[in-house]
Design a protein around this motif. Structure first.
Motif, PDB file in Angstrom:
ATOM      1  N   THR A  92      -3.846  -9.617  -5.221  1.00 23.84           N
ATOM      2  CA  THR A  92      -4.167 -10.418  -6.396  1.00 23.84           C
ATOM      3  C   THR A  92      -2.874 -10.694  -7.163  1.00 23.84           C
ATOM      4  N   VAL A  93      -2.050 -11.563  -6.611  1.00 28.76           N
ATOM      5  CA  VAL A  93      -0.717 -11.805  -7.164  1.00 28.76           C
ATOM      6  C   VAL A  93      -0.741 -12.490  -8.522  1.00 28.76           C
ATOM      7  N   ASN A  94      -1.774 -13.248  -8.808  1.00 30.77           N
ATOM      8  CA  ASN A  94      -1.808 -13.950 -10.087  1.00 30.77           C
ATOM      9  C   ASN A  94      -2.276 -13.052 -11.232  1.00 30.77           C
ATOM     10  N   LYS A  95      -2.779 -11.861 -10.931  1.00 34.25           N
ATOM     11  CA  LYS A  95      -3.290 -10.972 -11.971  1.00 34.25           C
ATOM     12  C   LYS A  95      -2.380  -9.767 -12.237  1.00 34.25           C
ATOM     13  N   TYR A  96      -1.670  -9.307 -11.215  1.00 36.96           N
ATOM     14  CA  TYR A  96      -0.836  -8.109 -11.342  1.00 36.96           C
ATOM     15  C   TYR A  96       0.611  -8.448 -11.011  1.00 36.96           C
ATOM     16  N   PRO A  97       1.570  -7.770 -11.663  1.00 42.32           N
ATOM     17  CA  PRO A  97       2.988  -8.079 -11.432  1.00 42.32           C
ATOM     18  C   PRO A  97       3.428  -7.714 -10.010  1.00 42.32           C
ATOM     19  N   THR A  98       4.062  -8.648  -9.346  1.00 42.01           N
ATOM     20  CA  THR A  98       4.479  -8.420  -7.965  1.00 42.01           C
ATOM     21  C   THR A  98       5.627  -7.418  -7.859  1.00 42.01           C
ATOM     22  N   ASN A  99       6.355  -7.192  -8.940  1.00 46.29           N
ATOM     23  CA  ASN A  99       7.419  -6.190  -8.875  1.00 46.29           C
ATOM     24  C   ASN A  99       6.846  -4.772  -8.857  1.00 46.29           C
ATOM     25  N   LEU A 100       5.634  -4.572  -9.370  1.00 51.52           N
ATOM     26  CA  LEU A 100       4.979  -3.262  -9.296  1.00 51.52           C
ATOM     27  C   LEU A 100       4.185  -3.094  -8.006  1.00 51.52           C
ATOM     28  N   TYR A 101       3.710  -4.176  -7.465  1.00 48.25           N
ATOM     29  CA  TYR A 101       2.874  -4.146  -6.265  1.00 48.25           C
ATOM     30  C   TYR A 101       3.488  -5.042  -5.193  1.00 48.25           C
ATOM     31  N   PRO A 102       4.586  -4.603  -4.586  1.00 47.20           N
ATOM     32  CA  PRO A 102       5.311  -5.487  -3.676  1.00 47.20           C
ATOM     33  C   PRO A 102       4.692  -5.643  -2.285  1.00 47.20           C
ATOM     34  N   GLN A 103       4.064  -4.591  -1.760  1.00 48.14           N
ATOM     35  CA  GLN A 103       3.545  -4.701  -0.403  1.00 48.14           C
ATOM     36  C   GLN A 103       2.357  -3.776  -0.187  1.00 48.14           C
ATOM     37  N   ILE A 104       1.595  -4.100   0.814  1.00 48.11           N
ATOM     38  CA  ILE A 104       0.402  -3.340   1.186  1.00 48.11           C
ATOM     39  C   ILE A 104       0.810  -1.954   1.685  1.00 48.11           C
ATOM     40  N   ILE A 105       0.018  -0.949   1.357  1.00 48.95           N
ATOM     41  CA  ILE A 105       0.195   0.390   1.915  1.00 48.95           C
ATOM     42  C   ILE A 105      -0.734   0.499   3.119  1.00 48.95           C
ATOM     43  N   ASP A 106      -0.159   0.753   4.271  1.00 51.55           N
ATOM     44  CA  ASP A 106      -0.931   0.853   5.510  1.00 51.55           C
ATOM     45  C   ASP A 106      -1.416   2.296   5.659  1.00 51.55           C
ATOM     46  N   TYR A 107      -2.587   2.563   5.134  1.00 53.92           N
ATOM     47  CA  TYR A 107      -3.176   3.902   5.152  1.00 53.92           C
ATOM     48  C   TYR A 107      -4.485   3.817   5.928  1.00 53.92           C
ATOM     49  N   ASP A 108      -4.504   4.459   7.102  1.00 59.48           N
ATOM     50  CA  ASP A 108      -5.694   4.450   7.944  1.00 59.48           C
ATOM     51  C   ASP A 108      -6.615   5.584   7.484  1.00 59.48           C
ATOM     52  N   TYR A 109      -7.804   5.220   7.081  1.00 58.69           N
ATOM     53  CA  TYR A 109      -8.747   6.208   6.551  1.00 58.69           C
ATOM     54  C   TYR A 109      -9.204   7.221   7.596  1.00 58.69           C
ATOM     55  N   PHE A 110      -9.031   6.920   8.852  1.00 58.39           N
ATOM     56  CA  PHE A 110      -9.521   7.795   9.919  1.00 58.39           C
ATOM     57  C   PHE A 110      -8.413   8.625  10.564  1.00 58.39           C
ATOM     58  N   THR A 111      -7.205   8.534  10.049  1.00 63.01           N
ATOM     59  CA  THR A 111      -6.081   9.312  10.566  1.00 63.01           C
ATOM     60  C   THR A 111      -5.883  10.541   9.697  1.00 63.01           C
ATOM     61  N   ASP A 112      -5.703  11.679  10.335  1.00 65.34           N
ATOM     62  CA  ASP A 112      -5.413  12.916   9.606  1.00 65.34           C
ATOM     63  C   ASP A 112      -3.906  13.000   9.414  1.00 65.34           C
ATOM     64  N   TYR A 113      -3.444  12.640   8.232  1.00 68.88           N
ATOM     65  CA  TYR A 113      -2.018  12.656   7.935  1.00 68.88           C
ATOM     66  C   TYR A 113      -1.517  14.046   7.568  1.00 68.88           C
ATOM     67  N   GLY A 114      -2.429  14.955   7.345  1.00 66.87           N
ATOM     68  CA  GLY A 114      -2.035  16.306   6.971  1.00 66.87           C
ATOM     69  C   GLY A 114      -1.977  16.469   5.463  1.00 66.87           C
ATOM     70  N   TYR A 115      -1.858  17.705   5.062  1.00 67.53           N
ATOM     71  CA  TYR A 115      -1.904  18.030   3.637  1.00 67.53           C
ATOM     72  C   TYR A 115      -0.706  17.465   2.884  1.00 67.53           C
ATOM     73  N   GLU A 116       0.495  17.646   3.425  1.00 63.77           N
ATOM     74  CA  GLU A 116       1.706  17.277   2.691  1.00 63.77           C
ATOM     75  C   GLU A 116       1.751  15.793   2.347  1.00 63.77           C
ATOM     76  N   VAL A 117       1.413  14.951   3.301  1.00 62.08           N
ATOM     77  CA  VAL A 117       1.431  13.510   3.062  1.00 62.08           C
ATOM     78  C   VAL A 117       0.398  13.146   1.996  1.00 62.08           C
ATOM     79  N   ASN A 118      -0.788  13.690   2.112  1.00 62.93           N
ATOM     80  CA  ASN A 118      -1.826  13.378   1.138  1.00 62.93           C
ATOM     81  C   ASN A 118      -1.479  13.907  -0.253  1.00 62.93           C
TER      82      ASN A 118
END
Length: 141
Positions: A92-118
């Motif tokens: 939603t680039v017209n509503k939120y500043p692009t300098n705060l939200y520059p790119q998508i975070i690729d977070y797979d909900y079904f991957t176990d990233y482990g405790y430290e990453v989370n």
């Protein structure tokens, strides 16, 4: 003789100015602060990497709840919500500043990233909300 004294005084003045600059040029505290505020978490077997380079994040993290305070399922649940909200704001680039939200975070909900990453990702979202006065869907707890 006056010329020699003038030349000597002028050289001394230039040398003293230059010597005052030397410690500043050799000062790497800004570089060290940036380097020490960079957090990299990677797992080559899962092929993921998180790099957080936010000035002040490490010093802020020390004052937060310690590792083990929250369970991994709690952190994963919150991260799913935070990532969804964050990615929605990126789109939603017209509503939120692009300098705060520059790119998508690729977070797979079904991957176990482990405790430290989370743990780190959850705390980064809390830090991000506090530092930039952003309010996501859910609060801290």
């Amino acid at each position: 003789m006056k010329f020699l004294i003038f030349t000597f005084a002028f050289s001394l003045m230039i040398f003293s100015c230059d010597s005052a600059k030397s410690p500043l040029q050799g000062n790497t505290s800004e570089t060290n602060t940036t380097a020490s505020d960079t957090v990299r978490i990677a797992n080559d077997s899962l092929e993921y990497e998180i790099i957080i380079f936010e000035p002040g994040f490490n010093s802020w993290l020390v004052s937060q709840e310690p590792r083990g305070y929250y369970g991994q399922s709690f952190l994963e649940g919150r991260n799913k919500i935070y990532v969804g909200e964050y990615n929605n704001r990126v789109r939603t680039v017209n509503k939120y500043p692009t300098n705060l939200y520059p790119q998508i975070i690729d977070y797979d909900y079904f991957t176990d990233y482990g405790y430290e990453v989370n743990y780190m990702l959850y705390n980064y979202f809390i830090y991000f909300q506090e530092r930039y006065n952003q309010k996501f869907i859910i609060g801290r707890n």
